[in-house]
Scaffold this active site. Structure first.
Site, PDB file in Angstrom:
ATOM      1  N   GLU A  81      30.905 -38.305  14.061  1.00 51.51           N
ATOM      2  CA  GLU A  81      31.047 -39.175  12.915  1.00 51.51           C
ATOM      3  C   GLU A  81      30.763 -38.412  11.641  1.00 51.51           C
ATOM      4  OE1 GLU A  81      27.802 -42.000  13.415  1.00 51.51           O
ATOM      5  OE2 GLU A  81      26.712 -40.573  12.201  1.00 51.51           O
ATOM      6  N   CYS A  95      28.910 -36.378   4.316  1.00 54.86           N
ATOM      7  CA  CYS A  95      27.828 -36.069   5.244  1.00 54.86           C
ATOM      8  C   CYS A  95      28.464 -35.620   6.560  1.00 54.86           C
ATOM      9  CB  CYS A  95      26.991 -37.326   5.443  1.00 54.86           C
ATOM     10  SG  CYS A  95      25.732 -37.175   6.701  1.00 54.86           S
ATOM     11  N   CYS A 102      22.562 -34.555  19.873  1.00 54.61           N
ATOM     12  CA  CYS A 102      21.549 -33.648  19.329  1.00 54.61           C
ATOM     13  C   CYS A 102      20.471 -33.390  20.378  1.00 54.61           C
ATOM     14  CB  CYS A 102      20.923 -34.246  18.075  1.00 54.61           C
ATOM     15  SG  CYS A 102      19.657 -33.186  17.351  1.00 54.61           S
ATOM     16  N   CYS A 106      14.846 -37.059  18.604  1.00 53.84           N
ATOM     17  CA  CYS A 106      13.817 -37.789  17.862  1.00 53.84           C
ATOM     18  C   CYS A 106      13.840 -39.271  18.272  1.00 53.84           C
ATOM     19  CB  CYS A 106      14.054 -37.670  16.363  1.00 53.84           C
ATOM     20  SG  CYS A 106      14.006 -35.963  15.799  1.00 53.84           S
ATOM     21  N   CYS A 109      15.998 -41.837  16.161  1.00 54.06           N
ATOM     22  CA  CYS A 109      17.359 -41.466  15.782  1.00 54.06           C
ATOM     23  C   CYS A 109      18.371 -41.779  16.879  1.00 54.06           C
ATOM     24  CB  CYS A 109      17.399 -39.979  15.450  1.00 54.06           C
ATOM     25  SG  CYS A 109      19.050 -39.354  15.157  1.00 54.06           S
ATOM     26  N   GLY A 155      23.377 -34.036  14.862  1.00 52.21           N
ATOM     27  CA  GLY A 155      23.047 -32.675  15.278  1.00 52.21           C
ATOM     28  C   GLY A 155      22.054 -31.946  14.397  1.00 52.21           C
ATOM     29  N   GLU A 156      21.515 -30.850  14.929  1.00 54.37           N
ATOM     30  CA  GLU A 156      20.522 -30.039  14.220  1.00 54.37           C
ATOM     31  C   GLU A 156      21.212 -28.744  13.740  1.00 54.37           C
ATOM     32  OE1 GLU A 156      17.394 -29.923  12.927  1.00 54.37           O
ATOM     33  OE2 GLU A 156      18.010 -27.872  12.492  1.00 54.37           O
ATOM     34  N   SER A 187      19.936 -30.014   6.194  1.00 52.44           N
ATOM     35  CA  SER A 187      18.708 -30.688   6.600  1.00 52.44           C
ATOM     36  C   SER A 187      18.321 -30.244   8.004  1.00 52.44           C
ATOM     37  CB  SER A 187      18.949 -32.207   6.579  1.00 52.44           C
ATOM     38  OG  SER A 187      17.850 -32.886   7.125  1.00 52.44           O
ATOM     39  N   LEU A 211      10.545 -34.377   7.584  1.00 55.41           N
ATOM     40  CA  LEU A 211       9.113 -34.296   7.910  1.00 55.41           C
ATOM     41  C   LEU A 211       8.682 -35.538   8.701  1.00 55.41           C
ATOM     42  CD1 LEU A 211       6.696 -32.421   7.437  1.00 55.41           C
ATOM     43  CD2 LEU A 211       6.163 -33.753   5.389  1.00 55.41           C
ATOM     44  N   ASN A 288      16.957 -47.231   8.986  1.00 58.25           N
ATOM     45  CA  ASN A 288      18.041 -48.047   9.517  1.00 58.25           C
ATOM     46  C   ASN A 288      17.706 -48.325  10.974  1.00 58.25           C
ATOM     47  OD1 ASN A 288      20.448 -49.304   9.011  1.00 58.25           O
ATOM     48  ND2 ASN A 288      21.531 -47.413   8.503  1.00 58.25           N
ATOM     49  N   CYS A 329      22.512 -41.694  10.487  1.00 57.69           N
ATOM     50  CA  CYS A 329      22.617 -40.693  11.533  1.00 57.69           C
ATOM     51  C   CYS A 329      22.932 -41.205  12.945  1.00 57.69           C
ATOM     52  CB  CYS A 329      21.250 -40.006  11.515  1.00 57.69           C
ATOM     53  SG  CYS A 329      21.052 -38.585  12.513  1.00 57.69           S
TER      54      CYS A 329
HETATM   55  N1  SAH Z   1      19.059 -32.964  12.509  1.00 57.54           N
HETATM   56  C1  SAH Z   1      18.843 -32.780  11.126  1.00 57.54           C
HETATM   57  C2  SAH Z   1      19.972 -33.283  10.266  1.00 57.54           C
HETATM   58  C3  SAH Z   1      20.626 -34.559  10.677  1.00 57.54           C
HETATM   59  S1  SAH Z   1      19.629 -35.986  10.596  1.00 57.54           S
HETATM   60  C4  SAH Z   1      17.538 -33.416  10.721  1.00 57.54           C
HETATM   61  O1  SAH Z   1      16.945 -34.141  11.501  1.00 57.54           O
HETATM   62  O2  SAH Z   1      17.106 -33.136   9.610  1.00 57.54           O
HETATM   63  C5  SAH Z   1      19.679 -36.351   8.868  1.00 57.54           C
HETATM   64  C6  SAH Z   1      18.596 -37.316   8.407  1.00 57.54           C
HETATM   65  O3  SAH Z   1      18.845 -38.657   8.896  1.00 57.54           O
HETATM   66  C7  SAH Z   1      17.231 -36.904   8.909  1.00 57.54           C
HETATM   67  O4  SAH Z   1      16.291 -36.884   7.880  1.00 57.54           O
HETATM   68  C8  SAH Z   1      16.952 -38.000   9.906  1.00 57.54           C
HETATM   69  O5  SAH Z   1      15.603 -38.148  10.099  1.00 57.54           O
HETATM   70  C9  SAH Z   1      17.608 -39.206   9.290  1.00 57.54           C
HETATM   71  N2  SAH Z   1      17.712 -40.338  10.221  1.00 57.54           N
HETATM   72  C10 SAH Z   1      17.740 -40.311  11.566  1.00 57.54           C
HETATM   73  N3  SAH Z   1      17.770 -41.558  12.068  1.00 57.54           N
HETATM   74  C11 SAH Z   1      17.771 -42.391  11.016  1.00 57.54           C
HETATM   75  C12 SAH Z   1      17.775 -43.813  10.883  1.00 57.54           C
HETATM   76  N4  SAH Z   1      17.826 -44.601  11.945  1.00 57.54           N
HETATM   77  N5  SAH Z   1      17.736 -44.346   9.633  1.00 57.54           N
HETATM   78  C13 SAH Z   1      17.713 -43.549   8.545  1.00 57.54           C
HETATM   79  N6  SAH Z   1      17.712 -42.212   8.604  1.00 57.54           N
HETATM   80  C14 SAH Z   1      17.731 -41.632   9.831  1.00 57.54           C
HETATM   81 FE1  SF4 Z   2      16.267 -35.610  15.187  1.00 60.62          FE
HETATM   82 FE2  SF4 Z   2      18.085 -34.913  13.319  1.00 60.62          FE
HETATM   83 FE3  SF4 Z   2      18.605 -34.586  15.924  1.00 60.62          FE
HETATM   84 FE4  SF4 Z   2      18.510 -37.032  14.918  1.00 60.62          FE
HETATM   85  S1  SF4 Z   2      19.985 -35.468  14.400  1.00 60.62           S
HETATM   86  S2  SF4 Z   2      17.578 -36.318  16.877  1.00 60.62           S
HETATM   87  S3  SF4 Z   2      16.895 -36.795  13.371  1.00 60.62           S
HETATM   88  S4  SF4 Z   2      16.988 -33.562  14.759  1.00 60.62           S
END
Ligand code: SAH
Ligand code: SF4
Length: 338
Positions: A81, A95, A102, A106, A109, A155-156, A187, A211, A288, A329
């Site tokens: 997406e 974006c 990923c 997390c 996420c 993804g990371e 990010s 963070l 979200n 995300c």
């Molecule tokens: N993997 C990388 C980049 C993609 S995620 C990272 O984690 O930084 C991009 C951002 O979306 C991150 O800050 C992540 O924490 C945030 N994100 C993930 N799930 C989310 C949610 N449910 N609502 C809002 N932001 C979210």
């Molecule tokens: Fe965590 Fe970013 Fe991967 Fe989502 S996309 S699992 S926030 S590292």
């Protein structure tokens, strides 16, 4: 669209042919090789066969149309997406995703729960931007240029480092999208070797750190990667980056009700960022909901923000774009999978 195939087809052609094809894709934004008038017909026929330009996708527009999300179908049938955010001041931000799913996983996420499919290729990263460049050209009269890129989709980025950096170079390329490095942000969830490598990149890109928690116990429970690279190591890498580059760093902080949004967490964050915060900014992100947690109450976000501001830390709240189409995300891909 596969740029490796393009190079293959044009390998035996004179150099200017490659330039013409490149211009047709990235500047003229053609969607079919027949729409090009500079390349000879037999070459166009080969390109049609071996390097088709069609991007298979579905686009979802949000009610207030400032956000459009696209689900793109890749050659191997994986889905990714990508989101377009149109700002009132004329900026258009895309974006992009850099992996299918990923591996970081997390807890908050939706992408994380998909697990890792695979890394995206350079073409697959770039075609997300191409998709929206075409979209804007077709659907808008003004502000059709894509001005900003954030690597905040699925993804990371630092776990697909080389392809991400190669895609950045292409987006920055004067003969392709010509997006300024200062308008491209990456990010990371805190992959320390990636941050160290990134500090040595010649382009003036922006770094964002997810963070989301201020102590190792809480952060490890939310972000498993913290067990490998704890907060101290991440902060040390950020500190070195800051001293090396003299560039602003953004900390992303998801506001989750009664998880990480209490006043004690805000004070812990102030302490963590230390005395010299001139190059730091904190972005409080409205959560979200994806099932497990609830978004913070507005009054708690306000209190949290005030504590940071009083400590002299630049703090913003990320405008909640496209809630109605699940623009956070990973969520659309997950919905579709179900
Ligand atoms: N993997 C990388 C980049 C993609 S995620 C990272 O984690 O930084 C991009 C951002 O979306 C991150 O800050 C992540 O924490 C945030 N994100 C993930 N799930 C989310 C949610 N449910 N609502 C809002 N932001 C979210
Ligand atoms: Fe965590 Fe970013 Fe991967 Fe989502 S996309 S699992 S926030 S590292």
């Amino acid at each position: 669209m596969n740029l490796d195939k393009l190079k293959e087809v044009l390998r035996d052609q004179p150099k200017f042919r490659f330039k013409q094809a490149w211009q047709a894709i990235f500047v003229d934004l053609i969607e079919n090789w027949d729409d090009n008038t500079t390349l000879p017909k037999d070459l166009r026929d080969r390109l049609k066969e071996e390097c088709p330009l069609k991007i298979k996708s579905t686009a979802f527009e949000s009610n207030n149309t400032d956000t459009t999300k696209a689900l793109i179908l890749l050659e191997d049938k994986s889905q990714i997406e990508t989101v377009l955010m149109q700002h009132k001041d004329g900026r258009n931000t895309v974006c992009v995703s850099c992996q299918v799913g990923c591996p970081v996983g997390c807890a908050f996420c939706a992408t994380g729960t998909l697990g890792l499919g695979r890394n995206l290729t350079v073409s697959e990263i770039v075609l997300q931007v191409l998709f929206f460049a075409r979209y804007l050209k077709k659907n808008q009269k003004e502000n059709t240029r894509i001005t900003n890129i954030v690597y905040m989709g699925m993804g990371e980025p630092f776990m697909n480092y080389d392809n991400v950096m190669a895609s950045v170079k292409l987006l920055n390329d004067k003969d392709a999208f010509n997006i300024g490095a200062r308008h491209i942000s990456i990010s990371t969830s805190g992959v320390v070797p990636g941050i160290q490598k990134f500090a040595k990149e010649p382009l003036q890109l922006n770094l964002a750190i997810s963070l989301h928690a201020t102590n190792d116990e809480l952060r490890s429970s939310l972000m498993p990667i913290n067990k490998r690279f704890g907060i101290d190591r991440v902060m040390q890498a950020v500190e070195e980056y800051k001293n090396d580059r003299d560039r602003q760093i953004m900390f992303e902080y998801l506001m989750m009700d009664n998880v990480n949004d209490r006043e004690e967490h805000a004070r812990e964050l102030v302490e963590l960022l230390g005395n010299d915060t001139s190059l730091y900014m904190v972005n409080l992100i409205r959560y979200n909901p994806t099932g497990k947690f609830r978004p913070s109450l507005p009054q708690n976000i306000k209190k949290f923000k005030n504590i940071l501001m009083r400590a002299g830390i630049k703090t913003s709240e990320r405008f909640a774009f496209g809630q109605d189409i699940n623009a956070a995300c990973g969520q659309l891909a997950l919905k579709n999978k179900k």
